[in-house]
Design an enzyme around this catalytic site. Sequence first.
Site, PDB file in Angstrom:
ATOM      1  N   GLU A 128       0.640  -1.277  -0.080  1.00 38.55           N
ATOM      2  CA  GLU A 128      -0.026  -0.091   0.123  1.00 38.55           C
ATOM      3  C   GLU A 128       0.924   1.286   0.055  1.00 38.55           C
ATOM      4  O   GLU A 128       1.109   1.553   1.220  1.00 38.55           O
ATOM      5  CB  GLU A 128      -0.889   0.176   1.208  1.00 38.55           C
ATOM      6  CG  GLU A 128      -1.804  -1.280   1.273  1.00 38.55           C
ATOM      7  CD  GLU A 128      -2.167  -1.564   2.766  1.00 38.55           C
ATOM      8  OE1 GLU A 128      -2.240  -0.723   3.455  1.00 38.55           O
ATOM      9  OE2 GLU A 128      -2.959  -2.640   2.745  1.00 38.55           O
TER      10      GLU A 128
ATOM     11  N   LEU B 289      -5.908  -1.728  -0.668  1.00 35.14           N
ATOM     12  CA  LEU B 289      -5.662  -1.968   0.892  1.00 35.14           C
ATOM     13  C   LEU B 289      -5.964  -3.397   0.983  1.00 35.14           C
ATOM     14  O   LEU B 289      -7.552  -3.475   1.264  1.00 35.14           O
ATOM     15  CB  LEU B 289      -6.603  -1.115   1.705  1.00 35.14           C
ATOM     16  CG  LEU B 289      -5.748   0.031   2.467  1.00 35.14           C
ATOM     17  CD1 LEU B 289      -6.595   1.047   2.861  1.00 35.14           C
ATOM     18  CD2 LEU B 289      -5.649  -0.929   3.896  1.00 35.14           C
TER      19      LEU B 289
ATOM     20  N   GLU C 285      -4.284  -6.692   2.797  1.00 30.26           N
ATOM     21  CA  GLU C 285      -3.008  -7.395   3.160  1.00 30.26           C
ATOM     22  C   GLU C 285      -3.257  -8.955   3.224  1.00 30.26           C
ATOM     23  O   GLU C 285      -2.285  -9.635   2.870  1.00 30.26           O
ATOM     24  CB  GLU C 285      -2.748  -6.979   4.905  1.00 30.26           C
ATOM     25  CG  GLU C 285      -2.610  -5.866   5.304  1.00 30.26           C
ATOM     26  CD  GLU C 285      -3.445  -4.767   5.172  1.00 30.26           C
ATOM     27  OE1 GLU C 285      -4.871  -5.171   5.081  1.00 30.26           O
ATOM     28  OE2 GLU C 285      -3.449  -3.472   5.164  1.00 30.26           O
TER      29      GLU C 285
ATOM     30  N   PHE D 116       2.526  -1.452   9.036  1.00 26.74           N
ATOM     31  CA  PHE D 116       2.747  -1.651  10.649  1.00 26.74           C
ATOM     32  C   PHE D 116       2.694  -3.074  11.024  1.00 26.74           C
ATOM     33  O   PHE D 116       1.598  -3.976  10.463  1.00 26.74           O
ATOM     34  CB  PHE D 116       1.922  -0.617  11.307  1.00 26.74           C
ATOM     35  CG  PHE D 116       2.154   0.726  11.146  1.00 26.74           C
ATOM     36  CD1 PHE D 116       3.261   1.358  12.154  1.00 26.74           C
ATOM     37  CD2 PHE D 116       1.753   1.596  10.197  1.00 26.74           C
ATOM     38  CE1 PHE D 116       3.643   2.593  12.002  1.00 26.74           C
ATOM     39  CE2 PHE D 116       2.155   2.786   9.799  1.00 26.74           C
ATOM     40  CZ  PHE D 116       3.183   3.245  10.945  1.00 26.74           C
ATOM     41  N   ALA D 117       3.276  -3.674  11.834  1.00 30.20           N
ATOM     42  CA  ALA D 117       3.288  -5.087  12.177  1.00 30.20           C
ATOM     43  C   ALA D 117       1.840  -5.547  12.577  1.00 30.20           C
ATOM     44  O   ALA D 117       1.627  -6.822  12.289  1.00 30.20           O
ATOM     45  CB  ALA D 117       4.406  -5.417  13.169  1.00 30.20           C
TER      46      ALA D 117
ATOM     47  N   HIS E 148      -0.838  -0.251  15.899  1.00 29.16           N
ATOM     48  CA  HIS E 148       0.126   0.171  15.278  1.00 29.16           C
ATOM     49  C   HIS E 148       1.768  -0.406  15.742  1.00 29.16           C
ATOM     50  O   HIS E 148       2.588  -0.726  15.051  1.00 29.16           O
ATOM     51  CB  HIS E 148       0.548   1.469  14.789  1.00 29.16           C
ATOM     52  CG  HIS E 148      -0.547   2.170  13.675  1.00 29.16           C
ATOM     53  ND1 HIS E 148      -1.771   2.523  14.159  1.00 29.16           N
ATOM     54  CD2 HIS E 148      -0.687   2.436  12.537  1.00 29.16           C
ATOM     55  CE1 HIS E 148      -2.546   2.883  13.085  1.00 29.16           C
ATOM     56  NE2 HIS E 148      -1.659   2.976  12.145  1.00 29.16           N
TER      57      HIS E 148
HETATM   58  C1  TPP Z   1      -5.337  -3.231   8.019  1.00 31.94           C
HETATM   59  C2  TPP Z   1      -4.561  -1.783   7.715  1.00 31.94           C
HETATM   60  N1  TPP Z   1      -3.680  -1.761   6.883  1.00 31.94           N
HETATM   61  C3  TPP Z   1      -3.281  -0.647   6.704  1.00 31.94           C
HETATM   62  C4  TPP Z   1      -3.550   0.412   7.416  1.00 31.94           C
HETATM   63  C5  TPP Z   1      -2.819   1.838   7.260  1.00 31.94           C
HETATM   64  N2  TPP Z   1      -3.677   2.811   6.786  1.00 31.94           N
HETATM   65  C6  TPP Z   1      -4.469   3.576   7.624  1.00 31.94           C
HETATM   66  S1  TPP Z   1      -5.732   4.563   7.192  1.00 31.94           S
HETATM   67  C7  TPP Z   1      -5.286   3.838   5.486  1.00 31.94           C
HETATM   68  C8  TPP Z   1      -6.080   4.304   4.544  1.00 31.94           C
HETATM   69  C9  TPP Z   1      -7.609   4.106   4.803  1.00 31.94           C
HETATM   70  O1  TPP Z   1      -8.361   4.211   3.405  1.00 31.94           O
HETATM   71  P1  TPP Z   1      -9.760   4.603   3.770  1.00 31.94           P
HETATM   72  O2  TPP Z   1     -10.299   3.091   4.210  1.00 31.94           O
HETATM   73  O3  TPP Z   1     -10.291   4.932   2.368  1.00 31.94           O
HETATM   74  O4  TPP Z   1     -10.067   5.628   4.633  1.00 31.94           O
HETATM   75  P2  TPP Z   1      -9.588   7.213   4.997  1.00 31.94           P
HETATM   76  O5  TPP Z   1      -8.051   7.151   5.541  1.00 31.94           O
HETATM   77  O6  TPP Z   1      -9.576   7.482   3.356  1.00 31.94           O
HETATM   78  O7  TPP Z   1     -10.826   7.739   5.564  1.00 31.94           O
HETATM   79  C10 TPP Z   1      -4.358   2.971   5.774  1.00 31.94           C
HETATM   80  C11 TPP Z   1      -3.710   2.290   4.403  1.00 31.94           C
HETATM   81  C12 TPP Z   1      -4.312   0.238   8.724  1.00 31.94           C
HETATM   82  N3  TPP Z   1      -4.385   1.092   9.557  1.00 31.94           N
HETATM   83  N4  TPP Z   1      -4.811  -0.961   8.748  1.00 31.94           N
END
Ligand code: TPP
Lengths: 331, 327
Positions: A29, A52, A54, A77-78, A123
Site C-alpha cells: 500500500e 488495501l 493485506e 505496521f506489524a 500500530h
Molecule cells: C489493516 C490496515 N492496513 C493499513 C493501514 C494503514 N492505513 C491507515 S488508514 C489507511 C487508508 C484508509 O483508507 P480508507 O479506508 O479509504 O479511509 P480514509 O483514510 O480515506 O478515511 C491506511 C492504508 C491500517 N491502519 N490498517
Amino acid sequence: MTRMTIEQAIHQALAEEMLRDERVILMGEGVATKRRDLVQDFGAARVRNTPLAEAVIAGTAVGAAASGLRPVVDLLFAPFLAYAMDALVNSAGKLRYLSGGQFDFPLVAMSMTGSGWCVGAQHNHNLEAMFAHAPGLKVVMPSTAADCKGLLKAAIRDDDPVLFFSDLALLHQEGDVPDTADHLVPLGQAAVRRMGNDVTLVGYAKTVEVCLQAAAQLQAQGIAAEVIDLRTLKPLDEATLLNSLRKTGRLVVVTEASGLCGLAAELAALAATRAFDALRAPVVRLTGPDAPAASSWVLEQAALPSVEAVVQAVRGMLAEAAAGREALAAS
Amino acid sequence: MSVEGSAAEAIRRLEAMLLVRAYEEKLAELQRAGAPGTCASVGQEACAVGVAGALEARDRILTNHRSAGHLIARGADPGRLVAEVLGRVDGYCGGRSGSLHISAKALGVVLTSTIVGGELSMAPGVALAQKMGHGEPGGIVAVFFGDGAACEGIFHESLNLAVQWQLPLLFVCENNDWQAFVHRRETMPGNAIAAWAAGHGLPVATVDGNDVEAVHEAARDAVAAIRADGRPRFLELATYRLRGHFEPDDQAYVDADELARWQARDPLQIQAGRLLAQGALDAGELAQLRERAAARIVAAVTFAQASAWPDPRTLTRHVYAEQGARP
Ligand SMILES: Cc1ncc(C[n+]2csc(CCOP(=O)(O)OP(=O)(O)O)c2C)c(N)n1
Ligand SMILES: [Mg+2]
C-alpha cells in the site's frame, strides 16, 4: 563507509536487489508512491501499489514466490500482519513441507513496529515471536543501518519466507554502512557489540542500545558486560549465545516485546537446557508488560525496559553472588 | 417541519461542521508544535454531521482512524478529545488510545478500530446484539468506513453476513478518493463502492458527501427503512480528503487540479452559501458562528493541556477484566 539512516539503508537494499535480480518485485500500500525512484528505474510492473488488502497482498506474494518471482511486500505496521497471517503462516510457512518440498517461497514481508510514535497498540505491537513460533518462517529484526541493509539483501536472496521487522524508533537513526558492492549480513548470525566477562546482555532492535548504555554504566562500576545483538530471531545463533554464556555465567535478556512465550523465554530455555552447568545466577528477563501498547507518551515509555532496570538487574545478580560467597566463607 | 425549523436545523448542521473543522485545524497546528499526528477529516464534515444527525441516542456507531467528525457530531466534548490525542488522563480513553481508536461508549461510539476494516468486522456483532435485545429498544447500528476499507476482504464478509442474518446495520462508506497515499483509481476498476455492495443484495444509495443536507436526507431515509424492517442498508458518500492522510503530510503526491476542484466544493462553504442565499443567515452571523467554534476549540485545548498525564503505575490496568468491576 557511508553514513545513512536505517530508512535509507533499507531503500538501498531494495534498489540493489532489484537491479541485481529482475525476479525481485515490490508490492504494498503506497510503495510506488513512497519509492518513486524505484518505479522509474525498474518500471511500474515491478513496483506496485496495491489495494488495501493485506490478506491478498501476502497471498499474492506467496503464489508469486512459488512461481518464479521473488516478492518483497511492505505491510506497513506489524499489527496489520494479522490480516496477512493466513498467507504467511498457513501457506508460505507450510506448503514447502506439505508439498513434499516441491516449492520454494523466496519472499520477504516487511513491517514496522515499536514505541516512539505514540500511535497505540494497533500500530505498535512487537509480535515478532508469533512468527518465530510458526514453522517454515524466518524472522529478522536488526538494530543498525548496516545490518538493515545487509540482512534485507540476504533475506531477499533467501529461498524461505522471511519476516523483516523494523523498529519505528530507529528508522531515522544514522549508522555507517560499508561501501562494498555487495554488503550482505547472513541470516542466523548474532553480533557481539561489546565484549565482557561478567554478564551477557542480549537484545535486538531498540533494546540493543539499552544494553549498550547499561554496559557503559556497569563498566564505571567495574562490571564487564558482554552485549549481543540478536539481529536474526530465527534461526537463532545459538553458538554465539552459548559461547558468551559459558564465559559469563549470567544472562539478562532485554526485549520490548512482552515476555510470555517470547524470545526472552526462548533464550532462557536455551540457557537452562544447553548451558545449565555454566549458569551462576538465574536468568533475568526484562521485557515489555503483558499489555497492549498505550498511545500516551508516558505510558508508552513506561512499558519499555530501561537502562536503569538492566543495571539494577545485573547488580542484583552480582550482589547475590557476592553474598553467596560470603555465606560460604562464614560457614 | 416548518421552514423556520428546518433552517434552524440546517444552521445547527453548519455549526457542527464548523466545530469539526476548527478542531481538525487546531490539531494540525498542535502537531506542528510537537503533538502526535492525526488523520484529519477536513473536507468530510458533511458526512459525519449529516449521518449523525439522522441517528438517535439509542443508536450506536462504529468508526475508524478518521473519527473526529463522527465523535464530535455525536456530541463528544472537544476538550476530552484533545486530551485523548495528547495522551492525558481526561481523554475519553484515559490516554491509552490517542487519536486513532477513540471510543466513547456513553455516546454510543463503540469499538473504534484503526485497523482498516476492523470496524466492518465487528459491526455485524454489534447489530446482532441489538437485534437480540441487547441495545436500546428500536436502536440501530451505523458503521463508518472508507473506500480503502472496502478493498479489504472483510468488507464483503461483513455485508454478506448482515444481509443473510438481516441485521439492523447502516453501512456508511465515505468514499474520499484516497487510501492513505494511494488514489482510489489505482486500487479498483470503478469509481463507486455502491456497485459492489449492491451485488450483496441490499438497498444502496449514493449521494454527494459534501452536501450535508443531501447526506442528512439520505441517511434519514436509510435509518427509517432499517428501523422499519430490521435489515441492512448501504450509503455511499462521495467526498474528498482535503488534508493529508496523517499529519504532517505535504500532499506532494496529490494532483493539484483535483485538489483545487474539491476545495471549491468545500462542504462548509456549500452549506454556508446555501444559508446565506436563502437569507437564513447573514455574513455577520456566519462570522459569529465561526468565532464561537474557534473559541470552543481554544477552550478545549486549554482544558486538555491542563489535564494530567496518566500514572505509569496504571500501565497494565484494563488489559483484563477486574473482579467486580462491572455488575
Ligand atoms: C489493516 C490496515 N492496513 C493499513 C493501514 C494503514 N492505513 C491507515 S488508514 C489507511 C487508508 C484508509 O483508507 P480508507 O479506508 O479509504 O479511509 P480514509 O483514510 O480515506 O478515511 C491506511 C492504508 C491500517 N491502519 N490498517
Ligand atoms: Mg478513503
